[in-house]
Design a protein around this motif. Structure first.
Motif, PDB file in Angstrom:
ATOM      1  N   ASP A  81      -4.786  -6.073  -0.179  1.00  0.00           N
ATOM      2  CA  ASP A  81      -6.190  -5.947  -0.572  1.00  0.00           C
ATOM      3  C   ASP A  81      -6.987  -7.210  -0.298  1.00  0.00           C
ATOM      4  OD1 ASP A  81      -5.197  -7.640  -2.469  1.00  0.00           O
ATOM      5  OD2 ASP A  81      -5.685  -6.395  -4.200  1.00  0.00           O
ATOM      6  N   GLY A  82      -6.348  -8.205   0.364  1.00  0.00           N
ATOM      7  CA  GLY A  82      -7.049  -9.429   0.727  1.00  0.00           C
ATOM      8  C   GLY A  82      -6.956 -10.533  -0.297  1.00  0.00           C
ATOM      9  N   THR A  83      -6.434 -10.255  -1.493  1.00  0.00           N
ATOM     10  CA  THR A  83      -6.305 -11.291  -2.510  1.00  0.00           C
ATOM     11  C   THR A  83      -5.060 -12.133  -2.240  1.00  0.00           C
ATOM     12  OG1 THR A  83      -5.079  -9.766  -3.946  1.00  0.00           O
ATOM     13  CG2 THR A  83      -7.473  -9.919  -4.262  1.00  0.00           C
ATOM     14  N   ILE A  84      -5.023 -13.337  -2.824  1.00  0.00           N
ATOM     15  CA  ILE A  84      -3.910 -14.246  -2.604  1.00  0.00           C
ATOM     16  C   ILE A  84      -2.665 -13.747  -3.314  1.00  0.00           C
ATOM     17  CG2 ILE A  84      -3.082 -16.599  -2.992  1.00  0.00           C
ATOM     18  CD1 ILE A  84      -5.163 -16.334  -0.809  1.00  0.00           C
ATOM     19  N   ALA A  85      -1.512 -13.816  -2.625  1.00  0.00           N
ATOM     20  CA  ALA A  85      -0.242 -13.332  -3.177  1.00  0.00           C
ATOM     21  C   ALA A  85       0.328 -14.373  -4.135  1.00  0.00           C
ATOM     22  CB  ALA A  85       0.748 -13.030  -2.045  1.00  0.00           C
ATOM     23  N   LEU A  86      -0.237 -14.396  -5.329  1.00  0.00           N
ATOM     24  CA  LEU A  86       0.191 -15.355  -6.343  1.00  0.00           C
ATOM     25  C   LEU A  86      -0.082 -14.782  -7.720  1.00  0.00           C
ATOM     26  CD1 LEU A  86       1.066 -18.246  -7.296  1.00  0.00           C
ATOM     27  CD2 LEU A  86      -1.368 -18.821  -7.224  1.00  0.00           C
ATOM     28  N   TYR A  87       0.941 -14.843  -8.585  1.00  0.00           N
ATOM     29  CA  TYR A  87       0.776 -14.518  -9.992  1.00  0.00           C
ATOM     30  C   TYR A  87       0.922 -15.805 -10.776  1.00  0.00           C
ATOM     31  CZ  TYR A  87       2.730 -13.998 -14.660  1.00  0.00           C
ATOM     32  OH  TYR A  87       2.999 -14.167 -15.991  1.00  0.00           O
ATOM     33  N   ALA A  88       0.122 -15.978 -11.818  1.00  0.00           N
ATOM     34  CA  ALA A  88       0.270 -17.146 -12.683  1.00  0.00           C
ATOM     35  C   ALA A  88      -0.135 -16.780 -14.100  1.00  0.00           C
ATOM     36  CB  ALA A  88      -0.579 -18.314 -12.171  1.00  0.00           C
ATOM     37  N   SER A  89       0.503 -17.426 -15.082  1.00  0.00           N
ATOM     38  CA  SER A  89       0.194 -17.157 -16.485  1.00  0.00           C
ATOM     39  C   SER A  89      -1.020 -17.945 -16.954  1.00  0.00           C
ATOM     40  CB  SER A  89       1.398 -17.516 -17.363  1.00  0.00           C
ATOM     41  OG  SER A  89       1.679 -18.909 -17.281  1.00  0.00           O
ATOM     42  N   SER A  90      -1.459 -18.914 -16.145  1.00  0.00           N
ATOM     43  CA  SER A  90      -2.664 -19.680 -16.441  1.00  0.00           C
ATOM     44  C   SER A  90      -3.249 -20.129 -15.115  1.00  0.00           C
ATOM     45  CB  SER A  90      -2.344 -20.883 -17.334  1.00  0.00           C
ATOM     46  OG  SER A  90      -1.403 -21.726 -16.712  1.00  0.00           O
ATOM     47  N   PRO A  91      -4.540 -20.391 -15.051  1.00  0.00           N
ATOM     48  CA  PRO A  91      -5.152 -20.749 -13.770  1.00  0.00           C
ATOM     49  C   PRO A  91      -4.541 -22.021 -13.177  1.00  0.00           C
ATOM     50  CG  PRO A  91      -6.825 -20.188 -15.387  1.00  0.00           C
ATOM     51  CD  PRO A  91      -5.523 -20.293 -16.134  1.00  0.00           C
ATOM     52  N   ALA A  92      -4.190 -21.952 -11.900  1.00  0.00           N
ATOM     53  CA  ALA A  92      -3.727 -23.145 -11.197  1.00  0.00           C
ATOM     54  C   ALA A  92      -4.939 -23.989 -10.835  1.00  0.00           C
ATOM     55  CB  ALA A  92      -2.965 -22.735  -9.935  1.00  0.00           C
ATOM     56  N   TRP A  93      -4.712 -25.212 -10.379  1.00  0.00           N
ATOM     57  CA  TRP A  93      -5.827 -26.105 -10.076  1.00  0.00           C
ATOM     58  C   TRP A  93      -6.732 -25.557  -8.983  1.00  0.00           C
ATOM     59  CZ3 TRP A  93      -6.396 -27.961  -5.129  1.00  0.00           C
ATOM     60  CH2 TRP A  93      -5.284 -27.889  -4.296  1.00  0.00           C
ATOM     61  N   HIS A  94      -6.155 -24.722  -8.074  1.00  0.00           N
ATOM     62  CA  HIS A  94      -6.973 -24.210  -6.987  1.00  0.00           C
ATOM     63  C   HIS A  94      -7.686 -22.909  -7.349  1.00  0.00           C
ATOM     64  CE1 HIS A  94      -3.383 -21.821  -6.713  1.00  0.00           C
ATOM     65  NE2 HIS A  94      -2.679 -22.795  -6.189  1.00  0.00           N
ATOM     66  N   GLY A  95      -7.397 -22.352  -8.535  1.00  0.00           N
ATOM     67  CA  GLY A  95      -8.116 -21.175  -8.998  1.00  0.00           C
ATOM     68  C   GLY A  95      -7.784 -19.890  -8.276  1.00  0.00           C
ATOM     69  N   LEU A  96      -6.679 -19.850  -7.537  1.00  0.00           N
ATOM     70  CA  LEU A  96      -6.337 -18.676  -6.741  1.00  0.00           C
ATOM     71  C   LEU A  96      -5.368 -17.766  -7.491  1.00  0.00           C
ATOM     72  CD1 LEU A  96      -5.728 -20.444  -3.309  1.00  0.00           C
ATOM     73  CD2 LEU A  96      -7.812 -19.313  -4.081  1.00  0.00           C
ATOM     74  N   GLY A  97      -5.243 -16.529  -7.007  1.00  0.00           N
ATOM     75  CA  GLY A  97      -4.194 -15.639  -7.481  1.00  0.00           C
ATOM     76  C   GLY A  97      -4.629 -14.684  -8.575  1.00  0.00           C
ATOM     77  N   GLN A  98      -3.635 -13.906  -9.041  1.00  0.00           N
ATOM     78  CA  GLN A  98      -3.849 -12.920 -10.089  1.00  0.00           C
ATOM     79  C   GLN A  98      -3.412 -13.560 -11.408  1.00  0.00           C
ATOM     80  OE1 GLN A  98      -5.116 -10.779  -7.919  1.00  0.00           O
ATOM     81  NE2 GLN A  98      -3.987 -11.959  -6.385  1.00  0.00           N
ATOM     82  N   ILE A  99      -4.352 -13.863 -12.252  1.00  0.00           N
ATOM     83  CA  ILE A  99      -4.071 -14.555 -13.503  1.00  0.00           C
ATOM     84  C   ILE A  99      -3.941 -13.547 -14.643  1.00  0.00           C
ATOM     85  CG2 ILE A  99      -4.784 -16.398 -15.069  1.00  0.00           C
ATOM     86  CD1 ILE A  99      -4.315 -17.260 -12.147  1.00  0.00           C
ATOM     87  N   ILE A 100      -2.823 -13.612 -15.348  1.00  0.00           N
ATOM     88  CA  ILE A 100      -2.637 -12.820 -16.565  1.00  0.00           C
ATOM     89  C   ILE A 100      -2.577 -13.816 -17.716  1.00  0.00           C
ATOM     90  CG2 ILE A 100      -1.146 -11.220 -17.825  1.00  0.00           C
ATOM     91  CD1 ILE A 100      -0.176 -10.116 -15.198  1.00  0.00           C
ATOM     92  N   PRO A 101      -3.697 -14.025 -18.427  1.00  0.00           N
ATOM     93  CA  PRO A 101      -3.732 -15.051 -19.482  1.00  0.00           C
ATOM     94  C   PRO A 101      -2.586 -14.907 -20.465  1.00  0.00           C
ATOM     95  CG  PRO A 101      -5.923 -14.167 -19.081  1.00  0.00           C
ATOM     96  CD  PRO A 101      -4.968 -13.299 -18.310  1.00  0.00           C
ATOM     97  N   GLY A 102      -1.860 -15.986 -20.656  1.00  0.00           N
ATOM     98  CA  GLY A 102      -0.726 -15.954 -21.569  1.00  0.00           C
ATOM     99  C   GLY A 102       0.541 -15.437 -20.935  1.00  0.00           C
ATOM    100  N   GLY A 103       0.417 -14.889 -19.706  1.00  0.00           N
ATOM    101  CA  GLY A 103       1.599 -14.433 -18.989  1.00  0.00           C
ATOM    102  C   GLY A 103       2.089 -13.072 -19.437  1.00  0.00           C
TER     103      GLY A 103
END
Length: 401
Positions: A81-103
């Motif tokens: 879908d064009g989004t960055i292939a990254l999951y993170a439980s909190s925003p990374a410094w570059h602000g990319l990816g699918q963030i699920i707050p708290g993981g």
């Protein structure tokens, strides 16, 4: 009462927007003219200088063709879908990816959010000779089964370790420690993938002083090129982009790896026992780093440590003397920065030496490599591990003086 002419206000605001857009365009073009960035193709650019050399980013434009956003990829892959292939439980410094707050503790959610839900197959390697297509009996290609993209060339004994197969053993740790998946992502089109969880305990260096916090993570990297291993590391870094994924390997304190062959998945299950020993290491690590943080160091002693690591012979050539001086100047610069944060201590000295090795020391790239890739390869292969270990042991002697 003040009366505002909405038409005038709109015109003024639009004029400011145009001036801002024009300034952004001019600044961007100036960077191109100075040779700091170059157009790769389409709307993608590559950074040619500085710490971000080798990184690529995408320029988004609005309907008027003006720059609207700059999106850095940081070596990460894109999903369908064009989004960055990254999951993170909190925003990374570059602000990319699918963030699920708290993981989340759900593995399937992580695999899909991070783009790791694809499987890998091996297909025969073919070549053309005499106008006909032939099959190489001992060589195969690894390919993504969702896109058909080729990932690497492997031998007959190679068996893919599927992402889900390789990462399943961590699900037990997620449940046992009541922790969440921290990050997961895809690098270089699926050639490498990573996933990580945070261990429950936090380690502090010099808790009563500088109080540097070390958070241990378990990171797992899977390589689908045939040139790497499936490996688990316990590390104080959270992998959220290609760079920190490399740091995870560099700073590994417990490491376990297996090649992609028959029975590898069964061997991976044994990694759980190995990872259980990691907490003991972090306690020892914190104690030694705290000792360094509480040991003042004179500049002369610091320079002697550098001289011990990189000896300069009495009859050294002018070129070697120049290189030595350049290295000393670079490490001194990093040391001054570290001393502002943690004081003029052996801990700052160690941070300066390791920082130089990881980010500044020159690398000689191969014909098909940029300096950035050569630096990443050195980190992955642990090229400087011996020098770092020697520096640590040498600085620890000062704590006992």
């Amino acid at each position: 009462m003040t009366i505002t002419d909405v038409n005038t206000a709109f015109a003024d605001e639009k004029a400011r927007q145009i001036d801002t857009a024009r300034s952004r365009e001019q600044a961007f073009q100036a960077r191109i003219d100075r040779g700091e960035i170059r157009l790769v193709g389409g709307d993608q650019y590559e950074i040619l200088t500085g710490w971000d050399r080798g990184e690529r980013f995408t320029v988004g434009r609005n309907a008027e063709g003006q720059i609207s956003e700059i999106i850095a990829a940081h070596g990460l892959d894109s999903r369908s879908d064009g989004t960055i292939a990254l999951y993170a439980s909190s925003p990374a410094w570059h602000g990319l990816g699918q963030i699920i707050p708290g993981g989340t503790a759900d593995m399937d959610t992580v695999l899909h959010a991070g783009g790791l839900h694809f499987t890998v197959a091996t297909v025969p390697a073919l070549y053309r000779f005499g106008g006909e297509l032939h099959e190489h009996s001992d060589r195969f290609h690894t390919v993504r089964e969702d896109t058909g993209a080729a990932l690497g060339v492997v031998g007959r004994r190679y068996e893919p370790i599927q992402n889900r197969q390789g990462f399943e053993f961590l699900q037990e740790l997620v449940g046992r420690y009541d922790v969440v998946w921290e990050s997961a992502g895809v690098i270089k089109g699926g050639r490498r993938v990573f996933i990580s969880i945070r261990l429950p305990d936090t380690v502090r260096v010099d808790a009563d002083g500088i109080n540097d916090m070390i958070v241990p993570y378990v990171a797992v990297m899977n390589d689908h090129t045939g040139g790497g291993t499936f490996q688990c590391v316990v590390t104080p870094w959270r992998p959220v982009c290609a760079n920190t994924e490399r740091f995870a390997v560099r700073d590994a304190v417990t490491r376990w790896a297996v090649r992609h062959t028959a029975g590898a998945v069964d061997q991976i299950k044994e990694a759980r026992r190995t990872l259980g020993l990691s907490i003991d290491y972090f306690e020892k690590f914190a104690a030694e780093e705290t000792a360094l943080a509480r040991t003042d160091i004179a500049v002369a002693d610091f320079h002697q440590v550098i001289a011990d690591l990189w000896p300069l012979e009495d009859d050294a050539t002018d070129a070697k003397k120049t290189n030595f001086a350049a290295r000393l100047g670079a490490i001194d610069g990093i040391f001054r920065t570290e001393t502002e944060r943690v004081g003029r201590t052996a801990y700052a000295a160690e941070r300066a030496i390791t920082g130089y090795l990881d980010h500044v020391a020159p690398r000689r790239p191969g014909k098909s490599m940029t300096e950035e890739i050569a630096r990443a390869t050195a980190a992955l292969e642990g090229a400087d591990d011996d020098t770092k270990a020697k520096a640590h042991k040498r600085l620890m002697l000062l704590t006992r003086a």
